[in-house]
Design a protein around this motif. Structure first.
Motif, PDB file in Angstrom:
ATOM      1  N   GLU A 119       2.541  -1.772  -7.401  1.00 26.39           N
ATOM      2  CA  GLU A 119       1.292  -1.152  -6.934  1.00 26.39           C
ATOM      3  C   GLU A 119       0.783  -1.808  -5.660  1.00 26.39           C
ATOM      4  O   GLU A 119       0.237  -1.142  -4.782  1.00 26.39           O
ATOM      5  CB  GLU A 119       0.226  -1.232  -8.035  1.00 26.39           C
ATOM      6  CG  GLU A 119       0.525  -0.302  -9.190  1.00 26.39           C
ATOM      7  CD  GLU A 119      -0.321  -0.608 -10.423  1.00 26.39           C
ATOM      8  OE1 GLU A 119      -0.443   0.278 -11.275  1.00 26.39           O
ATOM      9  OE2 GLU A 119      -0.850  -1.726 -10.543  1.00 26.39           O
ATOM     10  N   ASP A 122       2.893  -0.398  -2.921  1.00 26.46           N
ATOM     11  CA  ASP A 122       2.540   0.999  -2.648  1.00 26.46           C
ATOM     12  C   ASP A 122       1.251   1.107  -1.838  1.00 26.46           C
ATOM     13  O   ASP A 122       1.106   1.990  -1.002  1.00 26.46           O
ATOM     14  CB  ASP A 122       2.386   1.778  -3.958  1.00 26.46           C
ATOM     15  CG  ASP A 122       3.739   2.012  -4.619  1.00 26.46           C
ATOM     16  OD1 ASP A 122       4.762   1.831  -3.922  1.00 26.46           O
ATOM     17  OD2 ASP A 122       3.779   2.355  -5.814  1.00 26.46           O
ATOM     18  N   TYR A 123       0.314   0.205  -2.118  1.00 28.90           N
ATOM     19  CA  TYR A 123      -0.941   0.227  -1.368  1.00 28.90           C
ATOM     20  C   TYR A 123      -0.671  -0.029   0.114  1.00 28.90           C
ATOM     21  O   TYR A 123      -1.134   0.711   0.983  1.00 28.90           O
ATOM     22  CB  TYR A 123      -1.905  -0.808  -1.932  1.00 28.90           C
ATOM     23  CG  TYR A 123      -3.132  -1.040  -1.075  1.00 28.90           C
ATOM     24  CD1 TYR A 123      -4.001   0.007  -0.780  1.00 28.90           C
ATOM     25  CD2 TYR A 123      -3.426  -2.293  -0.561  1.00 28.90           C
ATOM     26  CE1 TYR A 123      -5.126  -0.190   0.000  1.00 28.90           C
ATOM     27  CE2 TYR A 123      -4.545  -2.501   0.237  1.00 28.90           C
ATOM     28  CZ  TYR A 123      -5.389  -1.452   0.507  1.00 28.90           C
ATOM     29  OH  TYR A 123      -6.499  -1.656   1.296  1.00 28.90           O
ATOM     30  N   PHE A 124       0.123  -1.055   0.392  1.00 27.07           N
ATOM     31  CA  PHE A 124       0.431  -1.370   1.787  1.00 27.07           C
ATOM     32  C   PHE A 124       1.202  -0.229   2.439  1.00 27.07           C
ATOM     33  O   PHE A 124       0.952   0.121   3.588  1.00 27.07           O
ATOM     34  CB  PHE A 124       1.222  -2.677   1.889  1.00 27.07           C
ATOM     35  CG  PHE A 124       0.379  -3.899   1.739  1.00 27.07           C
ATOM     36  CD1 PHE A 124       0.004  -4.357   0.485  1.00 27.07           C
ATOM     37  CD2 PHE A 124      -0.086  -4.584   2.841  1.00 27.07           C
ATOM     38  CE1 PHE A 124      -0.783  -5.477   0.332  1.00 27.07           C
ATOM     39  CE2 PHE A 124      -0.883  -5.710   2.706  1.00 27.07           C
ATOM     40  CZ  PHE A 124      -1.231  -6.159   1.449  1.00 27.07           C
ATOM     41  N   ALA A 125       2.134   0.347   1.677  1.00 27.56           N
ATOM     42  CA  ALA A 125       2.922   1.452   2.229  1.00 27.56           C
ATOM     43  C   ALA A 125       2.024   2.641   2.542  1.00 27.56           C
ATOM     44  O   ALA A 125       2.202   3.328   3.544  1.00 27.56           O
ATOM     45  CB  ALA A 125       4.018   1.846   1.246  1.00 27.56           C
ATOM     46  N   GLY A 126       1.027   2.861   1.681  1.00 32.55           N
ATOM     47  CA  GLY A 126       0.088   3.967   1.892  1.00 32.55           C
ATOM     48  C   GLY A 126      -0.734   3.730   3.140  1.00 32.55           C
ATOM     49  O   GLY A 126      -0.898   4.631   3.973  1.00 32.55           O
ATOM     50  N   LEU A 127      -1.243   2.521   3.296  1.00 33.81           N
ATOM     51  CA  LEU A 127      -2.048   2.200   4.476  1.00 33.81           C
ATOM     52  C   LEU A 127      -1.228   2.375   5.742  1.00 33.81           C
ATOM     53  O   LEU A 127      -1.749   2.737   6.787  1.00 33.81           O
ATOM     54  CB  LEU A 127      -2.515   0.743   4.427  1.00 33.81           C
ATOM     55  CG  LEU A 127      -3.716   0.374   3.570  1.00 33.81           C
ATOM     56  CD1 LEU A 127      -4.144  -1.048   3.895  1.00 33.81           C
ATOM     57  CD2 LEU A 127      -4.875   1.318   3.807  1.00 33.81           C
ATOM     58  N   ARG A 128       0.074   2.077   5.619  1.00 32.59           N
ATOM     59  CA  ARG A 128       0.939   2.090   6.797  1.00 32.59           C
ATOM     60  C   ARG A 128       1.706   3.396   6.949  1.00 32.59           C
ATOM     61  O   ARG A 128       2.570   3.502   7.814  1.00 32.59           O
ATOM     62  CB  ARG A 128       1.945   0.929   6.708  1.00 32.59           C
ATOM     63  CG  ARG A 128       1.299  -0.443   6.706  1.00 32.59           C
ATOM     64  CD  ARG A 128       0.550  -0.694   7.977  1.00 32.59           C
ATOM     65  NE  ARG A 128       0.224  -2.104   8.180  1.00 32.59           N
ATOM     66  CZ  ARG A 128      -0.041  -2.622   9.364  1.00 32.59           C
ATOM     67  NH1 ARG A 128      -0.020  -1.847  10.431  1.00 32.59           N
ATOM     68  NH2 ARG A 128      -0.346  -3.885   9.495  1.00 32.59           N
ATOM     69  N   LEU A 129       1.410   4.357   6.070  1.00 33.18           N
ATOM     70  CA  LEU A 129       2.028   5.688   6.160  1.00 33.18           C
ATOM     71  C   LEU A 129       3.553   5.647   6.173  1.00 33.18           C
ATOM     72  O   LEU A 129       4.199   6.346   6.962  1.00 33.18           O
ATOM     73  CB  LEU A 129       1.547   6.432   7.413  1.00 33.18           C
ATOM     74  CG  LEU A 129       0.044   6.692   7.500  1.00 33.18           C
ATOM     75  CD1 LEU A 129      -0.279   7.384   8.807  1.00 33.18           C
ATOM     76  CD2 LEU A 129      -0.436   7.520   6.323  1.00 33.18           C
ATOM     77  N   VAL A 130       4.131   4.810   5.301  1.00 28.42           N
ATOM     78  CA  VAL A 130       5.587   4.783   5.201  1.00 28.42           C
ATOM     79  C   VAL A 130       6.010   6.046   4.440  1.00 28.42           C
ATOM     80  O   VAL A 130       5.519   6.293   3.344  1.00 28.42           O
ATOM     81  CB  VAL A 130       6.055   3.541   4.421  1.00 28.42           C
ATOM     82  CG1 VAL A 130       7.562   3.501   4.313  1.00 28.42           C
ATOM     83  CG2 VAL A 130       5.517   2.278   5.074  1.00 28.42           C
ATOM     84  N   LYS A 132       7.565   8.621   1.972  1.00 25.83           N
ATOM     85  CA  LYS A 132       7.924   8.343   0.577  1.00 25.83           C
ATOM     86  C   LYS A 132       9.420   8.112   0.383  1.00 25.83           C
ATOM     87  O   LYS A 132       9.819   7.217  -0.362  1.00 25.83           O
ATOM     88  CB  LYS A 132       7.455   9.501  -0.307  1.00 25.83           C
ATOM     89  CG  LYS A 132       5.934   9.598  -0.413  1.00 25.83           C
ATOM     90  CD  LYS A 132       5.441   9.291  -1.812  1.00 25.83           C
ATOM     91  CE  LYS A 132       3.950   9.013  -1.865  1.00 25.83           C
ATOM     92  NZ  LYS A 132       3.096  10.187  -1.612  1.00 25.83           N
ATOM     93  N   LEU A 135      10.390   4.808   1.780  1.00 23.39           N
ATOM     94  CA  LEU A 135       9.749   3.729   1.028  1.00 23.39           C
ATOM     95  C   LEU A 135      10.595   3.296  -0.161  1.00 23.39           C
ATOM     96  O   LEU A 135      10.775   2.117  -0.424  1.00 23.39           O
ATOM     97  CB  LEU A 135       8.360   4.179   0.563  1.00 23.39           C
ATOM     98  CG  LEU A 135       7.645   3.222  -0.397  1.00 23.39           C
ATOM     99  CD1 LEU A 135       7.390   1.876   0.267  1.00 23.39           C
ATOM    100  CD2 LEU A 135       6.327   3.812  -0.875  1.00 23.39           C
TER     101      LEU A 135
END
Lengths: 672, 384
Positions: A119, A122-130, A132, A135
């Motif tokens: 989780e 995933d938060y960092f990936a979400g902030l950074r728009l990686v 899916k 990712l």
């Protein structure tokens, strides 16, 4: 598993390819906070693809620079350019943020304790728009590389320090930044995790083409940096390759045994200011002298009963100390040690009989809920001895001290401090001891003198006792000239000595020091240890000190290494080193064209304790010639260049790493 | 505005709050608990006051007068006393709130047509209550006098007591309290508490939610990423406003079920007002969080800056119309005054959708202004 094979190469954008080779340019940057100056006229360049190190004690300005470059904090004057883009406003900083990764200071502080590893990522990936689909693979790779895969559903708060640090790294890398800024990623991490972290980092940097700027308080990490800048008091005192920096202060280190090392070192100091006493060893930096000349020089002035002299080339720490002295820094040891009261009582203390055990703990255990913070710890400190408790953050050092000082009742076990039971007479214990806590519990809005008077009052000294004791303390810890300055305005090194003075007002026979040297520069640390040694020798005080600087372990008469609540090794520094030398041998180091691959090959071929240090590979060996031939053959078979072979000394860190690894390798471990 | 980033932030926030025991308690359990404690604990009804009587006359008339007090629902007869010192002592010890002193020759004077004096001693420590007690005492005395006169007249003129009563009281007053016939204070306090609790719990939650990240350093993840200011504000606002909305419905239900407050307005309109209100107070908390560094400072400021003005200016304690002009303008600058209007309209008055249209519009404008202010005040590149 070969971690290097998991590294993705960072695609360099067309835009980037056209850019100049400097990822970062810093020109004349200044930054001040209300009370302190963080950066003074800082200049530096970071080249594409290099690992650039910022080395210096806490509070020397490293974080301020990193934060200014990352565009998360303003600076006052000067120019910072990142990827050719001037960072001068929030808007301009935003332009390059998706190409940068920042891992702020503090182990796991930027992670979320309630969230699992997955989780958090995933938060960092979400902030950074990686995206899916990307990712999923990237996450698997990074988790595999950091060996966190099997813990992915565990909440972050239940991870060890080393795992938190690696998770922090994964989160910082999830958007595949071209440039990462890591602020003290290794502070407070155990040595095994520290080595692990550096080998991952080295792989990444070399394989992916990433540029990195990494700050650290540990001098020995310079080995991992391509280039580095030495920070002191907001200033860069020098920068360049490690070899370049080492060349700044040429000379030789001479080490020899002497009956009374501390009084010997005081004598040697008259001519050679950079001298240290470690137990019964004296270590002198003879400036501008080759080995033979240096030994000859020291032999002339050393005590006649000295042991054999060994000459070595200086380490970065020696060079820094030397630069600080010649720069005439305010904390310079040369002028201060003259102020420190150093009565020569060598005759009285030349024969050391073990005094009574003033600190004794018997199977101390402390549980916090289900978590066992301290697990059956036994230790003994005699009058006039310095005992070092070493370990990473969270290993249980502070908990042990809190139990021994009567601040925290043990779950089970017992202990005696200065003759009183810590369980039954904790109030009595507190009156007999001096305690210097991690954060130096000083009142920063009082002057040094007012702090001393306050603590004298707390311990119930009469005003006539104060009149006698306080000037004595000022002399003892070397506070002359600082008595009437506000504590908030004092440099860290002075503050630390003031805190020691406050802990000594009531002449305790036992003192506890919890990480007293963090945030203090090389010279400050050296002087502090000198004061401690003298307290032990001349006043027969029993001292228990914790530290995560492995090099400081050498100052202690005996040591205990703590790892997840337990003591994994103990003894005198010499004994610990000798044991390891007998069981695993001495270190052999060589430079290699491909550190990661060499490491894998070495480990597969029976060199289990092999580790990489930057571009060097280091192994422990009992038979140098045989192992060297073996490795040369292995490297040749794999088309890897190997050169610059040399032997090293065993360090306390080697001892610690070995103890932890053998602990972990032990099957059917009773501890969860 | 990129909603994937907003979503990532919001999901992370919800996970943290629901897994952190302390935050969870603060978010969901504390508000209903406070409503119940305040709602049952604060009772402005002045009823069943302990009263003692010092009867120096011990006659038929004095006993009749004493009976009037014993029978009253407002007083709880705590017994006869022997002297005034004892009266003093009982009032000091909070065993009696008031005393009636019936003098010697009370009966005799009444019979002979002379004025008789009765004294009352009232605990004046709380002026508002003392005034109410005084009012009750004088109305009982007046009714007793009335009875005496009516009795006297009916005997003298040989008419029925009813006819005598008409002669004595040509005008009879009938009072009816609209919306709250029984004047149950719980009906007024219950809904008022919803407003009070939602004035300071959402700001505490939201400010702690931001400052916690500042305190431990994880705010750097936001600073160093390309998340924009408006995305950040929205990503934080959504989860906290959502949680506070849930807590609004919990409070709403509590008021209806536990306090049995009649609800006469439109539940939908009232819910919309409630959600808008918590959105406003949540954003007030966020603005506070941009100026402080520690969680403790955030909590203290959130309470100080939201609770006190709300109590002062919402209209719950002091009606808006009785404030000075400046006071009224100040009150109109607070979202609480609009929400309180909606509470009054929906719970007891029952004015339907129309009655809350103005509060809804006001709160909507208020939310938008606060959102813009939040975006302006949040900095991703602070000075320190």
């Amino acid at each position: 598993m070969d971690a290097a094979s998991l590294v993705e190469r960072i695609p360099i954008s067309d835009l980037a390819r056209g850019e100049i080779q400097n990822v970062v340019e810093v020109r004349g940057v200044n930054k001040r906070y209300k009370r302190t100056v963080a950066l003074r006229n800082t200049d530096l360049d970071v080249h594409r693809g290099e690992v650039f190190g910022l080395i210096g004690p806490d509070g020397s300005g490293k974080s301020s620079l990193i934060r200014a470059i990352a565009g998360v904090q303003q600076y006052d004057t000067g120019v910072i350019t990142v990827f050719g883009n001037r960072i001068e406003s929030e808007r301009s900083a935003e332009q390059v943020k998706d190409r940068i990764g920042l891992m702020p200071q503090g182990l796991g502080n930027n992670l979320y304790p309630q969230l699992s590893i997955d989780e958090n990522i995933d938060y960092f990936a979400g902030l950074r728009l990686v995206p899916k689909n990307i990712l999923r693979d990237r996450k698997e790779n990074l988790l595999a590389m950091t060996r966190l895969t099997e813990f992915r559903h565990r909440p972050m708060k239940q991870l060890s320090g080393g795992m938190k640090q690696k998770l922090g790294l994964v989160c910082t890398l999830i958007h595949q930044p071209e440039f990462v800024l890591l602020d003290e990623p290794t502070t407070g991490v155990d040595p095994v995790s520290r080595r692990d972290f550096w080998s991952i980092m080295t792989d990444l940097a070399h394989q992916s083409g990433m540029t990195a700027m990494i700050s650290t308080a540990y001098m020995d990490e310079a080995a991992y940096m391509d280039r580095l800048a030495l920070f002191m008091d907001g200033r860069i005192i020098s920068q360049g390759r490690e070899e370049t920096l080492l060349a700044l202060a040429s000379g030789t280190i001479v080490t020899y045994q002497a009956e009374n090392a501390s009084s010997e070192s005081r004598r040697i100091r008259q001519k050679h200011p950079l001298v240290q006493a470690f137990g019964d060893m004296v270590r002198v930096f003879v400036r501008d002298a080759d080995p033979d000349a240096a030994i000859a020089e020291i032999a002339k002035i050393a005590t006649p009963e000295h042991g054999p002299m060994i000459a070595k080339s200086p380490e970065l720490e020696d060079v820094v100390a030397s630069l600080l002295i010649s720069d005439g820094f305010t904390t310079s040891m040369a002028n201060e040690s003259a102020q420190v009261d150093l009565p020569d009582r060598s005759a009285a203390s030349s024969i050391h009989v073990d005094g009574p055990a003033l600190i004794k703990s018997d199977e101390l255990v402390r549980d916090f809920g289900k978590f066992r913070a301290v697990d059956h710890v036994c230790l003994e400190v005699h009058a006039g001895k310095i005992f070092g408790l070493l370990g990473a953050n969270g290993a249980g050092k502070t908990t042990v001290i809190k139990m021994l000082t009567g601040l925290l009742p043990p779950t089970s076990g017992n202990g005696r401090v200065a003759g009183a039971s810590i369980v039954k007479a904790s109030q009595v214990v507190r009156e007999l001891i001096g305690y210097m806590s991690q954060s130096f519990s000083l009142y920063v809005d009082l002057t040094a003198m007012e702090n001393l008077r306050f603590f004298a009052g707390v311990y119930g000294l009469s005003s006539s006792q104060c009149r006698e004791r306080i000037p004595e303390l000022v002399k003892c810890v070397g506070l002359q000239g600082y008595e009437h300055r506000l504590t908030a305005d004092l440099p860290m090194g002075i503050r630390q000595r003031l805190a020691l003075g406050c802990a000594l007002v009531h002449r305790p026979r036992v003192i506890f020091l919890d990480e007293p040297t963090s945030g203090v520069d090389v010279l400050g640390r050296r002087l502090f240890w000198e004061i401690l040694t003298r307290l032990a020798e001349d006043e027969e005080v029993a001292i228990l000190v914790t530290t995560h600087y492995m090099v400081e372990a050498e100052h202690c008469d005996s040591l205990a290494l703590m790892y997840s609540g337990r003591i994994v090794a103990s003894g005198t520094p010499k004994m610990l080193r000798d044991n390891l030398r007998n069981s695993a041998g001495t270190p052999l180091t060589f430079a290699t064209s491909s550190p990661t691959q060499s490491l894998r090959i070495a480990r597969e071929n029976g060199f289990r304790r092999a580790a990489t240090f930057g571009r060097n590979l280091r192994i422990l060996t009992t038979d140098i010639d045989r192992d060297k031939q073996h490795l040369i053959a292995l490297m040749r078979d794999n088309n890897i260049e190997a050169f610059n072979w040399h032997r090293d000394d065993l360090t306390m860190e080697d001892v610690f790493v070995d103890s932890i690894l053998s602990q972990e390798e032990r099957p059917a471990n009773s501890h969860p | 505005m990129n909603f994937r980033r907003v979503h990532a932030l919001a999901i992370k926030e919800v996970r943290e709050i629901t897994r952190d025991r302390l935050l969870f308690t603060l978010a969901f359990l504390l508000p209903p608990l406070m409503l119940v404690v305040i709602g049952f604990g604060v009772n402005t009804d002045v009823r069943e006051l302990p009263i003692v009587i010092l009867d120096l006359d011990r006659s038929q008339s004095s006993r009749e007068l004493a009976h009037k007090f014993k029978d009253s629902q407002y007083f709880d007869f705590a017994g006869y006393v022997e002297n005034e010192r004892e009266v003093q002592r009982l009032i000091t010890d909070n065993k009696a709130r008031a005393a009636i002193v019936i003098p010697h020759r009370f009966h005799e004077r009444l019979r002979s047509g002379q004025p008789a004096q009765v004294r009352t001693i009232i605990d004046g420590a709380i002026p508002a209550r003392a005034e109410t007690v005084g009012g009750y005492v004088s109305s009982i005395i007046a009714s007793f006098s009335n009875q005496q006169v009516t009795g006297h007249l009916s005997i003298k003129h040989q008419i029925t007591p009813a006819a005598a009563s008409v002669l004595v009281n040509p005008i009879s007053l009938q009072t009816r309290f609209l919306y709250n016939e029984a004047m149950t204070s719980r009906w007024a306090i219950g809904p008022g508490c919803i407003m009070t609790v939602l004035a300071f719990i959402p700001p505490i939650l939201a400010s702690v939610g931001v400052v916690r990240e500042k305190e431990n350093g994880s705010i750097d993840n936001v600073y160093s990423s390309t998340l924009t200011r408006s995305e950040f504000v929205l990503g934080k606002l959504i989860p906290y406003a959502l949680i506070s909305s849930i807590s609004f419905f919990l409070l709403f239900t509590t008021a209806l079920v536990v306090f049995q407050v009649p609800f006469r307005g439109s539940p939908i309109a009232f819910s919309v007002t409630g959600i808008l209100y918590v959105t406003c107070t949540t954003m007030m908390g966020m603005i506070i969080s941009f100026f402080v560094r520690s969680q403790i400072a955030a909590v203290i400021l959130a309470v100080l800056l939201t609770l006190i003005p709300t109590l002062q200016y919402s209209g719950m304690i002091v009606p808006l119309s009785s404030l000075s002009e400046v006071g009224q303008i100040q009150a109109r600058m607070l979202p609480a005054s609009y929400f309180f209007e909606a509470i009054q309209a929906s719970f007891l008055k029952g004015t339907g959708f129309q009655g809350v249209l103005q509060p809804i519009t006001a709160l909507l404008i208020y939310s938008l202004l606060l959102y813009v202010l939040c975006c302006l005040k949040f900095s991703k590149r602070p000075k320190s």
